[in-house]
Scaffold this motif. Structure first.
Motif, PDB file in Angstrom:
ATOM      1  N   ALA A 174      20.117   7.257 -11.127  1.00 24.62           N
ATOM      2  CA  ALA A 174      20.438   8.282 -11.915  1.00 24.62           C
ATOM      3  C   ALA A 174      19.131   8.767 -12.566  1.00 24.62           C
ATOM      4  CB  ALA A 174      21.461   7.722 -13.439  1.00 24.62           C
ATOM      5  N   GLU A 175      19.026   9.980 -12.899  1.00 24.19           N
ATOM      6  CA  GLU A 175      17.819  10.745 -13.433  1.00 24.19           C
ATOM      7  C   GLU A 175      18.371  11.670 -14.545  1.00 24.19           C
ATOM      8  OE1 GLU A 175      14.314  13.559 -11.807  1.00 24.19           O
ATOM      9  OE2 GLU A 175      15.716  12.551 -10.370  1.00 24.19           O
ATOM     10  N   LEU A 176      17.786  11.520 -15.881  1.00 20.97           N
ATOM     11  CA  LEU A 176      18.684  12.179 -16.920  1.00 20.97           C
ATOM     12  C   LEU A 176      17.373  12.853 -17.786  1.00 20.97           C
ATOM     13  CD1 LEU A 176      20.169   8.922 -17.050  1.00 20.97           C
ATOM     14  CD2 LEU A 176      21.759  10.600 -18.008  1.00 20.97           C
ATOM     15  N   ASP A 177      17.691  13.974 -18.102  1.00 16.28           N
ATOM     16  CA  ASP A 177      16.827  14.636 -19.200  1.00 16.28           C
ATOM     17  C   ASP A 177      17.337  15.056 -20.304  1.00 16.28           C
ATOM     18  OD1 ASP A 177      14.635  16.592 -20.138  1.00 16.28           O
ATOM     19  OD2 ASP A 177      14.029  17.123 -18.252  1.00 16.28           O
ATOM     20  N   ASP A 178      17.361  14.423 -21.369  1.00 10.29           N
ATOM     21  CA  ASP A 178      17.925  15.150 -22.635  1.00 10.29           C
ATOM     22  C   ASP A 178      17.388  16.349 -22.988  1.00 10.29           C
ATOM     23  OD1 ASP A 178      19.894  13.230 -22.997  1.00 10.29           O
ATOM     24  OD2 ASP A 178      18.701  11.957 -24.408  1.00 10.29           O
ATOM     25  N   LYS A 179      15.970  16.446 -22.930  1.00  8.83           N
ATOM     26  CA  LYS A 179      15.441  17.769 -23.280  1.00  8.83           C
ATOM     27  C   LYS A 179      15.920  18.884 -22.636  1.00  8.83           C
ATOM     28  CE  LYS A 179      10.937  19.279 -24.574  1.00  8.83           C
ATOM     29  NZ  LYS A 179       9.388  18.992 -24.801  1.00  8.83           N
ATOM     30  N   GLN A 180      16.272  18.856 -21.337  1.00  7.72           N
ATOM     31  CA  GLN A 180      16.779  19.909 -20.667  1.00  7.72           C
ATOM     32  C   GLN A 180      18.274  19.922 -20.477  1.00  7.72           C
ATOM     33  OE1 GLN A 180      14.900  22.522 -19.087  1.00  7.72           O
ATOM     34  NE2 GLN A 180      13.178  21.545 -20.102  1.00  7.72           N
ATOM     35  N   GLY A 181      18.993  18.463 -20.776  1.00  8.94           N
ATOM     36  CA  GLY A 181      20.427  18.697 -20.925  1.00  8.94           C
ATOM     37  C   GLY A 181      21.010  18.678 -19.553  1.00  8.94           C
ATOM     38  N   VAL A 182      20.321  17.589 -18.702  1.00  7.79           N
ATOM     39  CA  VAL A 182      20.597  17.579 -17.307  1.00  7.79           C
ATOM     40  C   VAL A 182      20.734  16.166 -16.881  1.00  7.79           C
ATOM     41  CG1 VAL A 182      20.171  18.332 -14.844  1.00  7.79           C
ATOM     42  CG2 VAL A 182      19.800  20.026 -16.708  1.00  7.79           C
ATOM     43  N   ALA A 183      21.563  15.552 -16.099  1.00  2.00           N
ATOM     44  CA  ALA A 183      21.778  14.452 -15.720  1.00  2.00           C
ATOM     45  C   ALA A 183      22.011  14.598 -14.380  1.00  2.00           C
ATOM     46  CB  ALA A 183      22.799  13.506 -16.407  1.00  2.00           C
ATOM     47  N   VAL A 184      21.305  14.037 -13.220  1.00  2.16           N
ATOM     48  CA  VAL A 184      21.686  13.999 -12.052  1.00  2.16           C
ATOM     49  C   VAL A 184      21.869  12.566 -11.307  1.00  2.16           C
ATOM     50  CG1 VAL A 184      20.950  14.652  -9.597  1.00  2.16           C
ATOM     51  CG2 VAL A 184      20.185  15.897 -11.487  1.00  2.16           C
ATOM     52  N   TYR A 185      23.170  12.283 -10.740  1.00  2.47           N
ATOM     53  CA  TYR A 185      23.519  10.925 -10.288  1.00  2.47           C
ATOM     54  C   TYR A 185      23.659  11.159  -8.811  1.00  2.47           C
ATOM     55  CZ  TYR A 185      25.091  10.054 -15.009  1.00  2.47           C
ATOM     56  OH  TYR A 185      25.070   9.907 -16.179  1.00  2.47           O
ATOM     57  N   ARG A 186      22.987  10.166  -8.062  1.00  2.00           N
ATOM     58  CA  ARG A 186      22.691  10.115  -6.450  1.00  2.00           C
ATOM     59  C   ARG A 186      23.284   8.966  -5.993  1.00  2.00           C
ATOM     60  NH1 ARG A 186      18.103  12.682  -8.375  1.00  2.00           N
ATOM     61  NH2 ARG A 186      17.735  14.777  -7.699  1.00  2.00           N
ATOM     62  N   GLY A 187      23.845   9.151  -4.620  1.00  2.00           N
ATOM     63  CA  GLY A 187      24.518   7.976  -3.867  1.00  2.00           C
ATOM     64  C   GLY A 187      25.638   7.484  -4.110  1.00  2.00           C
ATOM     65  N   ASN A 188      26.669   7.730  -3.376  1.00  2.00           N
ATOM     66  CA  ASN A 188      27.886   7.402  -3.492  1.00  2.00           C
ATOM     67  C   ASN A 188      28.544   7.213  -4.670  1.00  2.00           C
ATOM     68  OD1 ASN A 188      27.969   6.893  -0.626  1.00  2.00           O
ATOM     69  ND2 ASN A 188      26.716   4.979  -1.053  1.00  2.00           N
TER      70      ASN A 188
END
Length: 178
Positions: free
Chosen positions: A40-54
Motif C-alpha cells: 500500500a502506498e498512501l499520500d494524505d496530502k494528495q488524497g491518493v491511496a494505491v494498493y497493489r498485488g492481489n
C-alpha cells in the motif's frame, strides 16, 4: 509518496462504498471494510491511496478485486473515485436478501461515490440472475438503476466489440403467475 495512517482513508472508503445502496444489502454499509494487498502506498496530502498485488476489498456482501486499486479523496477526505484494474478486475454484491449476487467484470472498474455510478471498461460484463450484459463499456447508475452500454472512447481497448451482447433468461412460470 509517503506511508501514512490508513484509518481516515478506510473510514472514507466505507462511506463511499456504503452509499451504493441500490446494488447492496442494507446491512453491508454497517459492516467493517477489509483491504488486503501485497503493498500500500498512501499520500494524505494528495488524497491518493494505491494498493497493489492481489487486492481484495470486502464489506458485507461486497467484494472488489484487482491487481491495483487506487482510491482518490477530495479535500474533505471523502472518496471521489475508486478504481480497480485487473485481468479482469471484479465486483460482486448481493442487492437484496431475495436476489442473487450481481457480478461485474472489466479490465478497469471505476466507482464514482458522489453520483453512485459504476463504470466497467474493456471486456465489460455484468451477470445477474443468469442474465448477461457485455460490451466495451458499461455504465451503471445505482441510484436510478439505469444501465448504458456501448463503445469505449478515448482509450485503448484490448478486445474491440462494436456491439453490445445481452442474454436475458426467460421468467419462470411461478414468477409470471405472481
Amino acid at each position: 509518496m509517503r506511508f501514512v495512517n490508513t484509518l481516515p482513508l478506510l473510514l472514507s472508503l466505507g462511506t463511499a462504498l456504503g452509499s451504493a445502496a441500490a446494488w447492496a444489502l442494507p446491512t453491508d454499509r454497517d459492516q467493517p471494510i477489509r483491504v488486503q494487498a501485497d503493498s500500500a502506498e498512501l499520500d494524505d496530502k494528495q488524497g491518493v491511496a494505491v494498493y497493489r498485488g492481489n487486492v481484495v476489498i470486502t464489506q458485507g456482501t461486497l467484494k472488489i478485486t484487482g491487481d491495483t486499486v487506487t482510491i482518490t479523496q477530495d479535500a474533505n477526505g471523502d472518496v471521489e473515485v475508486f478504481t480497480s484494474v485487473g485481468k479482469p478486475a471484479y465486483y460482486e454484491q448481493k442487492p437484496s436478501v431475495d436476489k442473487q449476487i450481481v457480478k461485474a467484470y472489466g479490465l478497469t472498474i471505476q466507482y464514482f461515490a458522489a453520483n453512485e455510478r459504476i463504470i466497467l471498461l474493456d471486456q465489460a460484463k455484468v451477470v445477474q440472475e443468469g442474465n448477461t450484459f457485455e460490451g466495451e463499456k458499461i455504465v451503471y447508475d445505482t441510484q436510478r438503476q439505469i444501465v448504458n452500454a456501448g463503445r469505449a472512447t478515448g482509450g485503448n481497448v484490448t478486445t474491440p466489440r462494436p456491439r453490445i451482447d445481452m442474454v436475458i433468461q426467460p421468467k419462470k412460470k411461478e414468477q409470471k403467475a405472481q
